[in-house]
Design an enzyme around this catalytic site. Structure first.
Site, PDB file in Angstrom:
ATOM      1  N   LYS A 112       0.827  -1.207   0.000  1.00  0.00           N
ATOM      2  CA  LYS A 112       0.000   0.000   0.000  1.00  0.00           C
ATOM      3  C   LYS A 112       0.869   1.269   0.000  1.00  0.00           C
ATOM      4  O   LYS A 112       0.437   2.316  -0.472  1.00  0.00           O
ATOM      5  CB  LYS A 112      -0.919   0.023   1.218  1.00  0.00           C
ATOM      6  CG  LYS A 112      -1.832  -1.184   1.385  1.00  0.00           C
ATOM      7  CD  LYS A 112      -2.993  -1.167   0.415  1.00  0.00           C
ATOM      8  CE  LYS A 112      -4.070  -2.181   0.749  1.00  0.00           C
ATOM      9  NZ  LYS A 112      -3.661  -3.599   0.631  1.00  0.00           N
TER      10      LYS A 112
HETATM   11  C1  LIG Z   1      -4.175  -4.700   0.025  1.00  0.00           C
HETATM   12  C2  LIG Z   1      -3.339  -5.920  -0.060  1.00  0.00           C
HETATM   13  C3  LIG Z   1      -3.554  -6.890  -1.062  1.00  0.00           C
HETATM   14  C4  LIG Z   1      -4.694  -6.802  -2.069  1.00  0.00           C
HETATM   15  O1  LIG Z   1      -4.501  -5.776  -3.017  1.00  0.00           O
HETATM   16  P1  LIG Z   1      -5.734  -5.255  -3.898  1.00  0.00           P
HETATM   17  O2  LIG Z   1      -5.247  -4.064  -4.624  1.00  0.00           O
HETATM   18  O3  LIG Z   1      -6.804  -4.913  -2.896  1.00  0.00           O
HETATM   19  O4  LIG Z   1      -6.145  -6.354  -4.797  1.00  0.00           O
HETATM   20  C5  LIG Z   1      -2.699  -7.985  -1.115  1.00  0.00           C
HETATM   21  N1  LIG Z   1      -1.700  -8.141  -0.215  1.00  0.00           N
HETATM   22  C6  LIG Z   1      -1.464  -7.234   0.762  1.00  0.00           C
HETATM   23  C7  LIG Z   1      -0.366  -7.470   1.739  1.00  0.00           C
HETATM   24  C8  LIG Z   1      -2.269  -6.090   0.874  1.00  0.00           C
HETATM   25  O5  LIG Z   1      -2.032  -5.196   1.855  1.00  0.00           O
END
Ligand SMILES: *Cc1c(COP(=O)(O)O)cnc(C)c1O
Length: 489
Positions: A112
């Site tokens: 993120k």
């Molecule tokens: C948010 C997240 C995901 C999923 O990503 P999306 O964009 O929602 O598909 C996968 N792995 C981790 C560690 C995340 O924080």
């Protein structure tokens, strides 16, 4: 280049408007009216640049109302020594045909950060460009990773405040400690009695309360969201698909122009959709593999064309992918079927909890996307397997992708070079990773993992226990508006 809503493409918005507004007025998501092309020569040029150069180049193509100099400045702050790897998003090979794209070297150890270290610059500049006089308060309901990444992105950003609600008892110990010890003068964090859905619904209610908005507005504030429906979060994610391809070429393991696959652990469909945009721009991608945990709504969708959220929600060891409504899928539907059909599907989804895109659309989707899923046992087995065979440690989310890739390769015979998108540091989910390696109930999973694998605990996760808890509040969900109100006094 202008932007449309996925549910009505007759009204155009500038990129600054799309980012400042987050969500379109009709409830749709913003999409660009055209997709800029990257030529083979331009791709070769990108290969010579570092991550920051690649980021400026790719993002500028979508942001007409930003200068290159502005973007260079944001990028210099967003991808700097807040990352513990100079490459920002390094590619690690476990064999010539398999590489892991590590997106977790930022301040919260999950992917993120790639977007949320950038979004505050894009958002505050967009507010200026659209003439917004009020200050913005970012409101977040989080199941763990987004809240912390948003706090780190917006802490002490002038003209902003940020408040995060998390479900009491509903996030991991590390995730909670990361949030309640958050530094910064403009931040607030509070637990809500209930589960993630209660927190999320509470935040949505606050956003929908016109009277509350008017009161805040009189005091010079407005509320905005930092979740992955904002174009300003999706755009920075397109960059690392280009970057991974360039690094693969630079490794000498593929030639410029060779097609590769990407395998993406998926929840809200934001990460993988950014990859789809990169491919539309001209990146040589053969297929995307959409990897899900036991919440396998997307696996079923890609195999049947039916999206059906009417099923039990499962708590898994890859909690950031525990999701039944993948919001960003709406953008893909728009690109494939247009605004009218998309609006219809979304109405069906909210009324009946399901929709069916039909065989013609399904065929087009399946030409580009494959889908696999796996449960917690398989996820753990994969962590152990990758560690034993390659001496490479992956987290639970990345392991869902790795296991899905193994299943896909076995079933399809498609052995194209593949980048597995690695979304979190294994230390962020240390307890489950430890247990996958056979060490159950470690008293201090971070230390146990570090010792066992001879790795260093990432600095943002070490010493969390020793940090002062700044936010120990817990509220009933009815008290959420009052909490925000007091925060903005
Ligand atoms: C948010 C997240 C995901 C999923 O990503 P999306 O964009 O929602 O598909 C996968 N792995 C981790 C560690 C995340 O924080």
């Amino acid at each position: 280049m202008k932007y449309f809503s996925t549910r009505n493409d007759s009204v155009k918005y500038t990129s600054a408007q799309a980012i400042a507004m987050g969500l379109a007025p009709d409830g749709g998501l913003f999409v660009p009216e055209t997709i800029p092309a990257v030529t083979a020569e331009e791709l070769a040029e990108l290969c010579k640049q570092d991550y920051r150069g690649r980021a400026v180049n790719i993002m500028h193509r979508f942001l007409e109302d930003f200068t290159e100099a502005e973007l260079r400045e944001y990028v210099a702050h967003a991808y700097a020594d807040n990352y513990d790897d100079a490459a920002i998003a390094p590619l690690r090979f476990t064999d010539d045909a398999t590489a892991y794209l590590e997106l977790w070297h930022g301040p919260t150890c999950a992917f993120k950060d790639m977007a949320l270290q950038m979004l505050p610059y894009l958002l505050t500049a967009s507010l200026k460009k659209t003439g917004e006089q009020r200050r913005v308060c970012i409101l977040v309901a989080t199941s763990g990773d987004t809240g912390k990444a948003a706090l780190e992105g917006f802490k002490d950003v002038p003209g902003t405040k940020i408040f995060v609600f998390y479900p009491d008892g509903g996030v991991s110990r590390i995730q909670r400690l990361q949030m309640v010890t958050q530094e910064g003068e403009n931040v607030g964090v509070c637990a809500v009695k209930g589960n993630f859905d209660d927190a999320q619904t509470g935040v949505k209610k606050i956003f929908g309360n016109a009277q509350f908005a008017a009161e805040l507005s009189e005091r010079g504030w407005f509320l905005s969201s930092a979740n992955s429906i904002n174009w300003g979060r999706l755009l920075p994610q397109i960059v690392y698909y280009f970057s991974a391809y360039c690094d693969y070429v630079n490794s000498g393991k593929i030639a410029m122009g060779d097609e590769i696959n990407f395998c993406v652990p998926t929840g809200n469909f934001g990460n993988i959709l950014a990859g789809w945009f990169a491919r539309e721009m001209g990146l040589p991608v053969k297929r995307f593999l959409c990897a899900s945990n036991a919440n396998n709504v997307l696996t079923d969708f890609f195999n049947t064309g039916i999206y059906n959220k009417n099923r039990d929600f499962r708590m898994t060891i890859s909690p950031s992918m525990d999701i039944l409504v993948s919001s960003n899928l709406e953008r893909l539907l728009y690109m494939l079927c247009g605004a009218e059909k998309t609006a219809g599907y979304m109405a069906q989804l909210s009324e009946e909890g399901r929709y069916d895109v039909g065989s013609e659309t399904l065929e087009r989707v399946r030409a580009l996307f494959a889908a696999e899923c796996c449960d917690d046992d398989k996820t753990k087995a994969e962590i152990a397997d990758v560690w034993e065979k390659s001496g490479y440690l992956i987290d639970t989310h990345t392991a869902v992708a790795a296991a899905s890739l193994a299943q896909y390769r076995a079933a399809s015979g498609d052995n194209a070079p593949t980048v597995v998108v690695s979304t979190a540091s294994p230390f962020k989910f240390a307890a489950d990773v430890c247990s996958a390696l056979g060490e159950n109930d470690a008293a201090d999973p971070l230390a146990a993992l570090a010792a066992r694998c001879a790795l260093n605990i990432p600095r943002p996760l070490s010493g969390l226990d020793a940090r002062a808890v700044r936010f120990d509040g817990v509220v009933e969900k009815q008290a959420m508006p009052e909490t925000v109100n007091a925060f903005l006094k």
